[in-house]
Design an enzyme around this catalytic site. Structure first.
Site, PDB file in Angstrom:
ATOM      1  N   ILE A  11       0.857  -1.194   0.000  1.00  0.00           N
ATOM      2  CA  ILE A  11       0.000   0.000   0.000  1.00  0.00           C
ATOM      3  C   ILE A  11       0.889   1.238   0.000  1.00  0.00           C
ATOM      4  CG2 ILE A  11      -1.837   1.257   1.208  1.00  0.00           C
ATOM      5  CD1 ILE A  11      -2.701  -1.363   2.501  1.00  0.00           C
ATOM      6  N   ASP A  63       9.454   8.369  -1.238  1.00  0.00           N
ATOM      7  CA  ASP A  63       8.667   9.365  -1.963  1.00  0.00           C
ATOM      8  C   ASP A  63       8.433   8.777  -3.353  1.00  0.00           C
ATOM      9  OD1 ASP A  63       7.690  11.479  -3.450  1.00  0.00           O
ATOM     10  OD2 ASP A  63       9.027  12.963  -2.534  1.00  0.00           O
ATOM     11  N   TYR A 156      -5.623  18.577 -11.627  1.00  0.00           N
ATOM     12  CA  TYR A 156      -5.986  17.409 -10.811  1.00  0.00           C
ATOM     13  C   TYR A 156      -6.815  16.426 -11.649  1.00  0.00           C
ATOM     14  CZ  TYR A 156      -8.055  14.454  -7.252  1.00  0.00           C
ATOM     15  OH  TYR A 156      -8.461  13.357  -6.536  1.00  0.00           O
ATOM     16  N   LYS A 160      -6.142  12.470 -12.837  1.00  0.00           N
ATOM     17  CA  LYS A 160      -7.038  11.333 -12.583  1.00  0.00           C
ATOM     18  C   LYS A 160      -7.581  10.734 -13.888  1.00  0.00           C
ATOM     19  CE  LYS A 160      -6.531  11.015  -8.148  1.00  0.00           C
ATOM     20  NZ  LYS A 160      -5.968   9.794  -7.515  1.00  0.00           N
ATOM     21  N   VAL A 189     -14.857  12.386  -0.517  1.00  0.00           N
ATOM     22  CA  VAL A 189     -14.472  11.547   0.631  1.00  0.00           C
ATOM     23  C   VAL A 189     -13.870  12.468   1.684  1.00  0.00           C
ATOM     24  CG1 VAL A 189     -13.116   9.565   1.430  1.00  0.00           C
ATOM     25  CG2 VAL A 189     -13.742   9.742  -0.991  1.00  0.00           C
TER      26      VAL A 189
HETATM   27  C1  8X3 Z   1     -11.675  13.806  -5.247  1.00  0.00           C
HETATM   28  C2  8X3 Z   1     -13.013  14.037  -5.836  1.00  0.00           C
HETATM   29  O1  8X3 Z   1     -14.630  15.710  -6.850  1.00  0.00           O
HETATM   30  O2  8X3 Z   1     -13.110  16.545  -5.140  1.00  0.00           O
HETATM   31  O3  8X3 Z   1     -10.906  12.960  -6.007  1.00  0.00           O
HETATM   32  O4  8X3 Z   1     -12.280  16.038  -7.324  1.00  0.00           O
HETATM   33  S1  8X3 Z   1     -13.237  15.654  -6.299  1.00  0.00           S
END
Ligand code: 8X3
Length: 255
Positions: A11, A63, A156, A160, A189
């Protein structure tokens, strides 16, 4: 209780949030662990807690952004910890919340380097053992931000979207080796995610979850454990999960 007995789970980001919850959930099925993070005191605490349950646990500071450090960490591992059965690529973050024209290059680097390149460095380093055994399971932490883009989230979300593409690509490339690939893609979350994104601004972080019952790290760990404990012929490709009050990245009902 013993679904993961004698299995080794690696993990990353093991000392906080979803990573830490995974340690506790996987321990319930008696998995052994290779736990990686940057915080040695917390790693040692977790190691002791898991060893008290009779589990075999090795911890290492690394890291994931540093490919040389990942290689050296691997080479320094006792042999039995070099071949995990399951890899949970949990290390990841959002840093800053800005229009692209205002975003700092350091924020861009830390997100792309951790969320994309770190995941690749860890996977590449450990994939050989799985290919040799012709079995294994790689579980990547994606996000609903890998399915939809929102204002001030370009980088971000890009990171993803990349995780989404990597999970799909790994599935093709590793198909003949019998290695399972799962992407677990949560929405909101409540972890230290927003505190990190807003760089310690507790009020802004708190507002993210205002009026909503968010998912918890345990909700995600529960889904990850589900994917990891299916019958050997089953591959859970993708789990997309949000709080009941969230339909997608931008549509949320707050009470
Ligand atoms: C986190 C979900 O919607 O804040 O990965 O980008 S969000």
């Amino acid at each position: 209780m013993n679904k993961l007995k004698n299995k080794l789970t690696l993990i990353t980001g093991a000392t906080s949030g979803i990573g830490e919850s995974c340690v506790r959930y996987f321990a319930e099925e008696n998995s052994d662990f290779l736990l990686l993070a940057r915080n040695m005191p917390k790693l040692l605490e977790l190691q002791q807690e898991m060893q008290q349950k009779g589990l075999s646990v090795h911890v290492a500071v690394v890291d994931v952004r540093d490919k040389q450090a990942v290689k050296e960490m691997f080479e320094g591992l006792p042999e039995k910890f070099q071949k995990p059965d399951i890899i949970i690529n949990s290390a990841g973050l959002a840093s800053g919340f800005d229009f692209i024209q205002d975003s700092a290059l350091d924020d861009i680097d830390v997100m792309i380097d951790t969320n994309v390149k770190g995941l690749l460095y860890i996977t590449k380093q450990f994939i050989g053992g799985m290919m040799e055994k012709r079995q294994g399971h790689i579980i990547n932490l994606g996000s609903i931000a890998g399915h939809d883009v929102y204002p001030k989230g370009a980088v971000y979300c890009a990171s993803k979207f990349a995780v989404n593409a990597l999970s799909k690509g790994f599935r093709f490339d590793l198909l003949e080796y019998g290695i399972r690939i799962t992407s677990v893609d949560p929405g909101m979350v409540e972890t230290n995610f927003s505190m990190i994104r807003f760089k310690g601004d507790a009020e802004r972080a708190g507002n993210v979850y205002k009026g909503v019952t968010p998912l918890t790290a345990d909700d995600i760990a529960d889904a990850i454990l589900y994917a990891a404990t299916r019958a050997p012929h089953v591959n859970i490709n993708e789990i997309v999960m949000t709080p009941l009050a969230q339909a997608n990245v931008t549509t949320i009902i707050r009470k």
